[in-house]
Design an enzyme around this catalytic site. Sequence first.
Site, PDB file in Angstrom:
ATOM      1  NE  ARG A 172       5.181 105.088 -59.499  1.00  0.00           N
ATOM      2  CZ  ARG A 172       5.403 106.384 -59.411  1.00  0.00           C
ATOM      3  NH1 ARG A 172       4.987 107.191 -60.370  1.00  0.00           N
ATOM      4  NH2 ARG A 172       6.034 106.903 -58.363  1.00  0.00           N
ATOM      5  CB  ALA A 206      24.866 100.863 -61.814  1.00  0.00           C
ATOM      6  CG  ASN A 212       6.370  92.785 -49.053  1.00  0.00           C
ATOM      7  OD1 ASN A 212       5.327  93.226 -49.525  1.00  0.00           O
ATOM      8  ND2 ASN A 212       6.965  93.356 -48.003  1.00  0.00           N
ATOM      9  NE  ARG A 238      32.777 109.303 -54.950  1.00  0.00           N
ATOM     10  CZ  ARG A 238      32.918 109.413 -53.631  1.00  0.00           C
ATOM     11  NH1 ARG A 238      32.046 108.833 -52.815  1.00  0.00           N
ATOM     12  NH2 ARG A 238      33.916 110.100 -53.132  1.00  0.00           N
TER      13      ARG A 238
END
Length: 229
Positions: A183, A87, A172, A90
């Site tokens: 992570r 998103a 993928n 600007r």
Amino acid sequence: MEFKVLDKGFLRLVDILGDDYSAVKAARVSYGKGIKTPEKDKNLIFYLMEHKHETPFEHIVFTFHVKTPIFVARQWFRHRIGSFNEASLRYTELKDEFYLPDHIRKNIVEDKQKAVRVEELKLKEQALELIYNSIEDSYKVYRKLLELGVAREMARIVLPMSSYTQFYWTVNARSLMNFLNLRADSHAQWEIQQYAIKIAKIFKEKCPWTFESFLKFNYRGDILREVEL
């Protein structure tokens, strides 16, 4: 499938192309053969994973819709193999949506990549108050700049990293497993760990053989074996 993550974020599975059998068919095309029995197909998945023949897993593709704080998104975007659409502040105004943590962490001297929760109540309260006040002040300045007619592309420069953003992520299965290795691990920041755990839940449900073999042979992190998926 959709999961709530953090205080205002979410992870949503938008689309998936392929499944365990996609990797099986991609691997067997070299020999002009296709799907066999479920037992043999599962064994092939495990063989591919154990011996690091990972290209067949690139034929399984996920698309996620993610809402997360900007500081988490910037870590996410370091994973280069994948497609992102975010998103734009600007062209759109930021809603009054910020990540407000419910705990404080301090770094460990022995391991700079890890942090532990602060249990001292006074320190926790002082730190959280500073964070909340800073976020509130930043958003007030942002709204005032917009009221003055300042362009959104300039007004946004005062916004904090705790602002929520949204993006689409197409990836993928091979790259997704790399994401989980990095992570879904205690060395990663706690906030992105929460998203990685939810991704693992989806991965396990949609590609159970691939996920099981990944956990057995290729997973290098430490938290997926400790949480209920």
